[in-house]
Design an enzyme around this catalytic site. Sequence first.
Site, PDB file in Angstrom:
ATOM      1  N   ILE A   1      20.287-102.959  -9.956  1.00 38.80           N
ATOM      2  CA  ILE A   1      19.617-102.751 -11.244  1.00 38.80           C
ATOM      3  C   ILE A   1      20.469-103.281 -12.390  1.00 38.80           C
ATOM      4  CG2 ILE A   1      18.678-100.996 -12.816  1.00 38.80           C
ATOM      5  CD1 ILE A   1      17.030-101.342 -10.259  1.00 38.80           C
TER       6      ILE A   1
ATOM      7  N   ASP B   1      32.390-104.378 -13.397  1.00 39.10           N
ATOM      8  CA  ASP B   1      32.221-103.872 -12.036  1.00 39.10           C
ATOM      9  C   ASP B   1      33.604-103.692 -11.414  1.00 39.10           C
ATOM     10  OD1 ASP B   1      29.442-103.905 -10.163  1.00 39.10           O
ATOM     11  OD2 ASP B   1      31.343-103.735  -9.081  1.00 39.10           O
TER      12      ASP B   1
ATOM     13  N   ARG C   1      12.901 -98.072 -13.295  1.00 39.03           N
ATOM     14  CA  ARG C   1      11.869 -97.721 -12.315  1.00 39.03           C
ATOM     15  C   ARG C   1      11.310 -98.938 -11.605  1.00 39.03           C
ATOM     16  NH1 ARG C   1       8.733 -95.770 -16.781  1.00 39.03           N
ATOM     17  NH2 ARG C   1       7.570 -94.102 -15.807  1.00 39.03           N
TER      18      ARG C   1
ATOM     19  N   LYS D   1      12.194 -89.517 -14.010  1.00 40.48           N
ATOM     20  CA  LYS D   1      12.533 -90.413 -12.900  1.00 40.48           C
ATOM     21  C   LYS D   1      12.477 -89.683 -11.554  1.00 40.48           C
ATOM     22  CE  LYS D   1      14.733 -93.483 -10.399  1.00 40.48           C
ATOM     23  NZ  LYS D   1      14.715 -94.914 -10.312  1.00 40.48           N
TER      24      LYS D   1
ATOM     25  N   ARG E   1       6.299 -89.616  -4.737  1.00 44.30           N
ATOM     26  CA  ARG E   1       6.045 -90.604  -3.677  1.00 44.30           C
ATOM     27  C   ARG E   1       6.549 -90.091  -2.323  1.00 44.30           C
ATOM     28  NH1 ARG E   1       3.912 -95.579  -3.629  1.00 44.30           N
ATOM     29  NH2 ARG E   1       4.954 -97.185  -2.407  1.00 44.30           N
TER      30      ARG E   1
ATOM     31  N   CYS F   1      16.517 -94.608  -2.947  1.00 41.39           N
ATOM     32  CA  CYS F   1      15.881 -93.839  -4.027  1.00 41.39           C
ATOM     33  C   CYS F   1      15.075 -92.655  -3.504  1.00 41.39           C
ATOM     34  CB  CYS F   1      14.970 -94.752  -4.824  1.00 41.39           C
ATOM     35  SG  CYS F   1      15.848 -96.190  -5.421  1.00 41.39           S
TER      36      CYS F   1
ATOM     37  N   ARG G   1      19.797 -99.712   3.426  1.00 42.50           N
ATOM     38  CA  ARG G   1      20.347 -98.389   3.116  1.00 42.50           C
ATOM     39  C   ARG G   1      19.339 -97.298   3.486  1.00 42.50           C
ATOM     40  NH1 ARG G   1      22.207 -99.209  -2.938  1.00 42.50           N
ATOM     41  NH2 ARG G   1      20.465-100.655  -2.846  1.00 42.50           N
TER      42      ARG G   1
HETATM   43  N1  SAJ Z   1       6.932 -95.992   2.435  1.00 37.55           N
HETATM   44  C1  SAJ Z   1       6.082 -95.420   3.353  1.00 37.55           C
HETATM   45  N2  SAJ Z   1       4.784 -95.223   3.007  1.00 37.55           N
HETATM   46  C2  SAJ Z   1       4.300 -95.589   1.785  1.00 37.55           C
HETATM   47  C3  SAJ Z   1       5.166 -96.172   0.852  1.00 37.55           C
HETATM   48  C4  SAJ Z   1       6.476 -96.357   1.199  1.00 37.55           C
HETATM   49  O1  SAJ Z   1       6.482 -95.079   4.474  1.00 37.55           O
HETATM   50  O2  SAJ Z   1       3.101 -95.390   1.548  1.00 37.55           O
HETATM   51  C5  SAJ Z   1       8.361 -96.156   2.758  1.00 37.55           C
HETATM   52  C6  SAJ Z   1       8.862 -97.595   2.683  1.00 37.55           C
HETATM   53  O3  SAJ Z   1       8.643 -98.279   3.867  1.00 37.55           O
HETATM   54  C7  SAJ Z   1      10.326 -97.377   2.402  1.00 37.55           C
HETATM   55  C8  SAJ Z   1      10.325 -96.151   1.502  1.00 37.55           C
HETATM   56  O4  SAJ Z   1       9.102 -95.496   1.756  1.00 37.55           O
HETATM   57  O5  SAJ Z   1      11.053 -97.090   3.579  1.00 37.55           O
HETATM   58  C9  SAJ Z   1      10.474 -96.437   0.035  1.00 37.55           C
HETATM   59  O6  SAJ Z   1       9.785 -97.606  -0.329  1.00 37.55           O
HETATM   60  P1  SAJ Z   1       9.014 -97.822  -1.714  1.00 37.55           P
HETATM   61  O7  SAJ Z   1       8.571 -99.228  -1.737  1.00 37.55           O
HETATM   62  O8  SAJ Z   1       7.998 -96.781  -1.884  1.00 37.55           O
HETATM   63  O9  SAJ Z   1      10.077 -97.521  -2.844  1.00 37.55           O
HETATM   64  P2  SAJ Z   1      11.569 -98.047  -3.160  1.00 37.55           P
HETATM   65  O10 SAJ Z   1      12.529 -97.035  -2.648  1.00 37.55           O
HETATM   66  O11 SAJ Z   1      11.779 -99.454  -2.766  1.00 37.55           O
HETATM   67  O12 SAJ Z   1      11.523 -97.967  -4.776  1.00 37.55           O
HETATM   68  C10 SAJ Z   1      11.223 -96.723  -5.414  1.00 37.55           C
HETATM   69  C11 SAJ Z   1      10.112 -96.957  -6.454  1.00 37.55           C
HETATM   70  N3  SAJ Z   1       9.610 -95.677  -6.951  1.00 37.55           N
HETATM   71  C12 SAJ Z   1       8.291 -95.411  -7.023  1.00 37.55           C
HETATM   72  O13 SAJ Z   1       7.436 -96.180  -6.657  1.00 37.55           O
HETATM   73  C13 SAJ Z   1       7.916 -94.091  -7.599  1.00 37.55           C
HETATM   74  C14 SAJ Z   1      10.652 -97.798  -7.609  1.00 37.55           C
HETATM   75  O14 SAJ Z   1       9.674 -97.909  -8.631  1.00 37.55           O
HETATM   76  C15 SAJ Z   1      11.939 -97.163  -8.164  1.00 37.55           C
HETATM   77  O15 SAJ Z   1      12.485 -97.958  -9.203  1.00 37.55           O
HETATM   78  C16 SAJ Z   1      12.949 -97.087  -7.038  1.00 37.55           C
HETATM   79  O16 SAJ Z   1      12.417 -96.241  -6.023  1.00 37.55           O
HETATM   80  C17 SAJ Z   1      14.237 -96.499  -7.596  1.00 37.55           C
HETATM   81  O17 SAJ Z   1      15.178 -97.272  -7.853  1.00 37.55           O
HETATM   82  O18 SAJ Z   1      14.274 -95.298  -7.853  1.00 37.55           O
END
Ligand code: SAJ
Length: 428
Positions: free
Chosen positions: A11, A30, A154, A207, A214, A261, A332
């Site tokens: 980020i 850094d 986000r 946040k 989710r 996250c 991760r």
């Molecule tokens: N996943 C599922 N089912 C789903 C959606 C995701 O199993 O329906 C899994 C994915 O495969 C993955 C994990 O969840 O393993 C997370 O993936 P993701 O794409 O939902 O989210 P991240 O961790 O890549 O990013 C999230 C996002 N938060 C939200 O959508 C609320 C992003 O907007 C944030 O900026 C990020 O966390 C963060 O940095 O906090």
Amino acid sequence: SKITVFGLGHIGLPTAALFANSGLQVTGVDINKRTIEYVNKGKTPIMEPGLDELVKKAVESGKLTATDDGIAASKDSRIKIVIVPTPVDEFKKSDLSAVESACKTIAKALNKDDLVIIESTTPPKTCENIVIPILEESGLKAGNDFGVAYTPERALPNNTIYEMTHNARVIGGINEKSADTAVSLYEHITKGKIIKVNDLITAEMVKLMENTYRDTNIALSNELAKVCEKLGIDAIEAIAAANHHPRVNIHTPGPGVGGHCLSIDPYFIVEIAEQEGIESTLIKNARAINDGMPGHVAEIVVNTLNDVGKQINDSKVGILGVAYKGNVADARETPAKPLIELLLEEGFDVYAHDPHTSSDLIKYFGAEPVSMEEVLKCDCVVLITDHDEYKSITPDMIENKIFVCTRPILNPDEFKMEGVIFKGIGRL
Ligand code: SAJ
């Protein structure tokens, strides 16, 4: 105006580059020498679409430089932004040492009327109880002599640049002036709506609420999927049908929740709730359900092989994808790691392929890194990550006709018609 950005990670680096390309003079700080070397050469150590060009442009124009000397950089800037990692420790409690250390550096070089902005994800009250007291070691008084604002990032990994410049942004300040200055600053890099909330703690909570929303929704879909498996219902079809309802948005079941996250941030709410005497049962259970999914996948593998009379000790399991989600190199908290460990404990030989991550990482997880062709020759093929490369897998490619596809990216009927035993999360 000069800005110092503490932390040039997933980020921090795009944020620093965006500010630099908007015309502001930015110094990135850094502790990692390799990161500093990369950035000063106009390169990025992070895989993120569009980031290479952004950093190159920022460095070539002279607007972005990187250093490990946080005090010198801080002295020279009016705005300091902290974007360092805040992981959880083995007891699932927040580890704020990187935020503390950046703030200690800032305190040594804080000037009157500076603004300190925290972007790192933190448990509510961190600004109040940790950040501000450390900054006040400078002898200056927060709110009077210097400003403090909190604005969580986000953006979604793999779409970071677009989301950083288009998503709505939430900003809270120690006072009106801090929040307003932060709002005008972020207007340089985002077209998205900027939402000013009441105070620092509200912005911190927003946040955590988003990622917890989710994570708990994914847990719900995983639990529904397991029930559907027992009932002989295709959960993917059922969820798609339910989601036609105007107020329903059930998430997608899968092999577990990875990334730095969703699998971490909910614990920050659990932690602060405990301090306030509340037990966050729903949030804790959701985490446990999602953490239990690799075990569920291992169970499907064992049962499927048992059903066809294959001996575990003679069987090879091939994993497709170890990254935490599709089309990223980031592994991760990936569910692939505990899954590999469980399969090895069962006594399988475990092979894995991932077009985005290194073979060393696969070895570190305990599996043998091989080509996609080799994985497809295993007794049981298990797809974990929804990389685009795997979306064109066809039934004839599954040599031993056993396929556990934990992401809904392929049509089960096509495989079953060709005699493949096709299993998945929430599949028949
Ligand atoms: N996943 C599922 N089912 C789903 C959606 C995701 O199993 O329906 C899994 C994915 O495969 C993955 C994990 O969840 O393993 C997370 O993936 P993701 O794409 O939902 O989210 P991240 O961790 O890549 O990013 C999230 C996002 N938060 C939200 O959508 C609320 C992003 O907007 C944030 O900026 C990020 O966390 C963060 O940095 O906090």
